[in-house]
Design a protein around this motif. Structure first.
Motif, PDB file in Angstrom:
ATOM      1  N   GLU A 209      -6.878 -26.973 -30.216  1.00  0.00           N
ATOM      2  CA  GLU A 209      -6.470 -25.794 -29.596  1.00  0.00           C
ATOM      3  C   GLU A 209      -6.000 -26.671 -28.287  1.00  0.00           C
ATOM      4  O   GLU A 209      -7.073 -26.999 -28.133  1.00  0.00           O
ATOM      5  N   GLU A 283      -4.842 -20.760 -23.925  1.00  0.00           N
ATOM      6  CA  GLU A 283      -3.951 -21.687 -25.433  1.00  0.00           C
ATOM      7  C   GLU A 283      -2.293 -20.826 -25.270  1.00  0.00           C
ATOM      8  O   GLU A 283      -1.392 -20.418 -25.001  1.00  0.00           O
ATOM      9  N   HIS A 286      -2.056 -25.624 -30.699  1.00  0.00           N
ATOM     10  CA  HIS A 286      -2.751 -24.933 -32.091  1.00  0.00           C
ATOM     11  C   HIS A 286      -2.401 -25.746 -32.657  1.00  0.00           C
ATOM     12  O   HIS A 286      -1.173 -25.250 -33.379  1.00  0.00           O
TER      13      HIS A 286
HETATM   14 MG    MG Z   1      -4.157 -19.941 -31.861  1.00  0.00          MG
END
Ligand code: MG
Ligand code: ATP
Ligand code: MG
Ligand code: MG
Length: 436
Positions: A209, A283, A286
């Motif tokens: 991530e 985040e 990813h």
């Molecule tokens: Mg994710």
């Protein structure tokens, strides 16, 4: 753009519903408006930022040989029944029926669709590797949409998918994507640190991530400062060479970095105190290698060099394009407003005419504006100087070109850099050169 002609509805009041700075600033600066829970309309300045981010993502994905496609938002439920995810996905999936009673869904991601498209046309190992991406709206019916575009229900994602013949090639694809992501985030002017992520039932170590550091982030992060200090754009990596990719990859994985979900106190203890960085992160990307999960479940095979058919290896790679707008602001703002990195700013600079109607001021402003009307914002309102200063700070243009009657007489302007507050008294020519 002339401000008197623009649709830029700034708000003076701080919106009560917004809990974090980026959400407040996006509403106040007139970048977005909520239309229903977790769903936003993008207004002109916000859309310009979104498009700038998209363009950087596009250039860097193209640079590693990924090709852009555009898949629809609506998908057939049957596609997801083939992979077994239609029932498994749960209440985050928005399910819809058409007039014939056929089940559709608003795509939360596109593994099934891309695998189907790939499988229908690629029949031989000779056509591998392939990497495809698109930048398209997704829908996830989040339990708790919050923080504005940061956790929306409808949001813009770049998702890429790689197809390879062997594990080794799939790993190379994964590493190429990691490099592309590091370059993207560096160009966007944010620090996004790659951290080991959960691979779920597939196992292995090929999931990362990318987290933008910000106190309001939802994940706790622990990482080695060495990861912050890298210049990914300056690093020569031969993306066609597995060795070169492996060398690059080890410069990332040699350093500890994990979110709270994967944090390992024993490993953490081995890092010198002065290099330990701990905090919170958002985040924004990813990347994930998942082997033959979808090609197997959906029955996709290609013929190998030995004549035997096999299931291609896949990975998927997401970037939260709309979330990034919030994340960049979260990482780059002050009391007065947004501080845009130059690469994503809606305009290169704002021209502040402190005395609209004054012959010298108007003439200088017009001459500057005329050099690049597409990318300069001319505050040609007849408002007081204070209003213009506040709005320019709020909007976060990297530069403010301030034109007042005293300087104008001598052909001088004042240039203010938003990020540092530094001011320079310059000729028009020098000011234009400085803003680049
Ligand atoms: Mg994710
Ligand atoms: P989160 O942990 O925040 O729920 P995720 O792990 O479910 O995100 P992914 O499936 O990895 O998300 O999707 C790829 C990227 O899409 C994420 O890294 C994030 O940047 C973005 N994203 C995911 N959900 C949202 C959302 N609800 N609103 C905005 N962006 C999102
Ligand atoms: Mg999620
Ligand atoms: Mg997540």
């Amino acid at each position: 753009m002339r401000l008197t002609k623009a649709f830029q509805p700034t708000l003076k009041e701080v919106p009560a519903e917004a809990q974090i700075a980026s959400h407040r600033l996006m509403l106040r600066a007139g970048l977005v408006r909520q239309t229903s829970s977790g769903i936003y309309a993008w207004l002109p300045a916000g859309l310009r930022v979104l498009r700038n981010i998209e363009q950087i993502v596009r250039e860097e994905q193209d640079a590693i040989g990924a090709q852009e496609v555009l898949m629809p938002t609506l998908q057939s439920a049957d596609l997801w029944r083939r992979s077994g995810r239609y029932d498994a996905y749960g209440p985050e999936m928005l399910r819809i029926q058409d007039r014939h009673g056929r089940d559709l869904l608003y795509g939360p991601t596109n593994e099934e669709m891309i695998t189907d498209i790939f499988g229908a046309s690629v029949k031989s190992y000779k056509d591998l590797p392939k990497a495809l991406y698109h930048i398209q709206w997704k829908f996830r019916d989040e339990v708790r949409p919050r923080f504005g575009v940061m956790r929306g229900r409808e949001f813009l994602m770049k998702d890429a998918y790689s197809f390879d013949a062997t594990y080794e090639d799939a790993v190379a694809s994964y590493r190429r994507m990691m490099l592309s992501y590091l370059r993207i985030f560096q160009r966007l002017g944010v620090r996004a640190v790659p951290m080991v992520a959960d691979t779920g039932p597939i196992g292995g170590d090929l999931s990362h991530e990318f987290l933008v550091l910000a106190p309001t982030g939802e994940s706790g992060v622990f990482f080695d400062a060495a990861l912050e200090e890298q210049d990914w754009l300056g690093r020569p990596v031969d993306c066609d060479d597995h060795e070169s990719l492996a060398t690059f990859f080890s410069t990332v994985t040699d350093h500890y970095a994990a979110t709270d979900e994967k944090h390992d106190e024993a490993e953490w203890a081995k890092i010198p105190e002065e290099r330990k960085r701990e905090g919170r992160g958002i985040e924004v990307g990813h990347i994930f290698y998942f082997g033959t999960k979808y090609t197997e479940s959906m029955g996709i095979e290609v013929i190998g060099s030995d004549g035997a058919s096999f299931h291609p290896q896949m990975g998927s790679y997401g970037i939260g394009v709309s979330r990034l707008v919030g994340a960049i602001i979260e990482a780059s703002h002050d009391e007065a407003g947004i501080i845009w990195p130059a690469s994503v700013a809606p305009y290169r600079a704002a021209i502040l005419n402190l005395r609209q109607g004054d012959e010298a001021c108007d003439a200088i402003c017009e001459s500057i504006y005329g050099t690049d009307p597409e990318n300069l914002l001319y505050d040609d309102r007849s408002d007081r100087a204070g209003v213009k200063f506040n709005d320019a700070d709020l909007m976060g243009h990297p530069w403010q070109i301030i034109v007042g009657p005293r300087g104008a007489k001598e052909g001088k302007v004042e240039l203010k850099q938003r990020a540092t507050g530094e001011r320079f008294e310059l000729s028009v020519e020098d000011a234009l050169a400085k803003i680049g």
